[in-house]
Design an enzyme around this catalytic site. Structure first.
Site, PDB file in Angstrom:
ATOM      1  N   CYS A 160     -23.437 -22.320  12.282  1.00  0.00           N
ATOM      2  CA  CYS A 160     -22.008 -22.429  12.640  1.00  0.00           C
ATOM      3  C   CYS A 160     -21.369 -23.655  11.976  1.00  0.00           C
ATOM      4  O   CYS A 160     -21.125 -23.642  10.769  1.00  0.00           O
ATOM      5  CB  CYS A 160     -21.884 -22.459  14.150  1.00  0.00           C
ATOM      6  N   HIS A 161     -21.076 -24.697  12.745  1.00  0.00           N
ATOM      7  CA  HIS A 161     -20.558 -25.952  12.183  1.00  0.00           C
ATOM      8  C   HIS A 161     -21.671 -26.977  11.944  1.00  0.00           C
ATOM      9  O   HIS A 161     -21.387 -28.083  11.469  1.00  0.00           O
ATOM     10  CB  HIS A 161     -19.502 -26.558  13.108  1.00  0.00           C
TER      11      HIS A 161
END
Lengths: 167, 167
Positions: B100-101
């Site tokens: 994801c991040h």
């Protein structure tokens, strides 16, 4: 393998989606049944669409059943169709797993008499009153039955359930 | 096996605790490092105590590194010690996983040039600008690097990471 999860709104997030993702990781088909074929909103954040209503469940098509906890089981235990499904899995000796408050559904299904099990501490007395032999352990296995106490037990709960399904 | 997770407040709940429980299920030791040895509060609900600050991490003692997403990586990528740890794992060819991040930390660690990876769609351009070869896939494996896009990819992400650790 085809696994059925029965849950509803206000289930515990982790007790729904950890098993949901974990069983998918095995490459198995995972279906979620609820009161209706609509969105389920877990207690804190997680949302997912139910695949079917409990009335649509063909229990003979599934290899195992899992019941997450949270506040959903208090509602689900009042539904006769849910209890019939649980008894069908148990009568067929198929793996049945319940965690935390998921055991409220087992209690109402009347399948616990003389069986070893655990549950969330707040419903321990109910489990005992239903005839179960209670253990304060991360996971308790009794023939086709797998039970755990709370989200932190999920690694042990899922290992026992998956090992049982694999035979 | 000893696995290190680096995360902080406002991480994505599922991207921290799904890996945390899943690696525990393997019977492996899982340690969480953060800015300090204090409680980490994930975005929605999950809380857990960090085992140590990143300054206390002895990276040579661990077999693999995992970086959850959420809003924690934007803070962690500004910490030089975090970036040093990531480079140490990568230089040693130990498995490094980010979802994801979490890839924002990989970008700032400057280890992505010419490497195949994926990430959350919102930071795809940053991944490409860092020299990575982007794929819109559930999981991308490039030598010791495992990356995924979002929580729904967790079953594939963790399978790839665990398979890599097992060799």
């Amino acid at each position: 393998m085809k696994i059925l999860i029965i849950t509803a709104d206000r289930c515990d997030d982790s007790e729904l989606f950890y098993p949901y993702y974990r069983l998918a990781e095995e490459g198995w088909s995972v279906s979620i049944a609820s009161f209706a074929k609509t969105k389920i909103s877990a207690k804190y954040h997680f949302e997912i669409e139910a695949d079917m209503s409990v009335d649509e469940v063909k229990e003979g098509e599934y290899d195992a059943l899992l019941l997450p906890g949270g506040m959903a089981p208090e509602k689900l235990r009042q539904n006769a169709r849910v209890l019939d499904i649980v008894r069908a899995f148990n009568d067929a000796k198929k793996p049945v797993a319940a965690i935390c408050h998921g055991q409220q559904i087992l209690i109402s299904s009347k399948i616990l008499k003389g069986r070893k099990a655990t549950c969330y501490p707040g419903i321990k007395d109910d489990l005992v009153n239903a005839g179960a032999i209670y253990f304060n352990e991360k996971v308790v296995v009794d023939e086709n039955l797998v039970t755990s106490r709370r989200p932190e037990d999920l690694p042990y709960f899922m290992k026992a359930f998956i090992d049982m399904i694999k035979g």
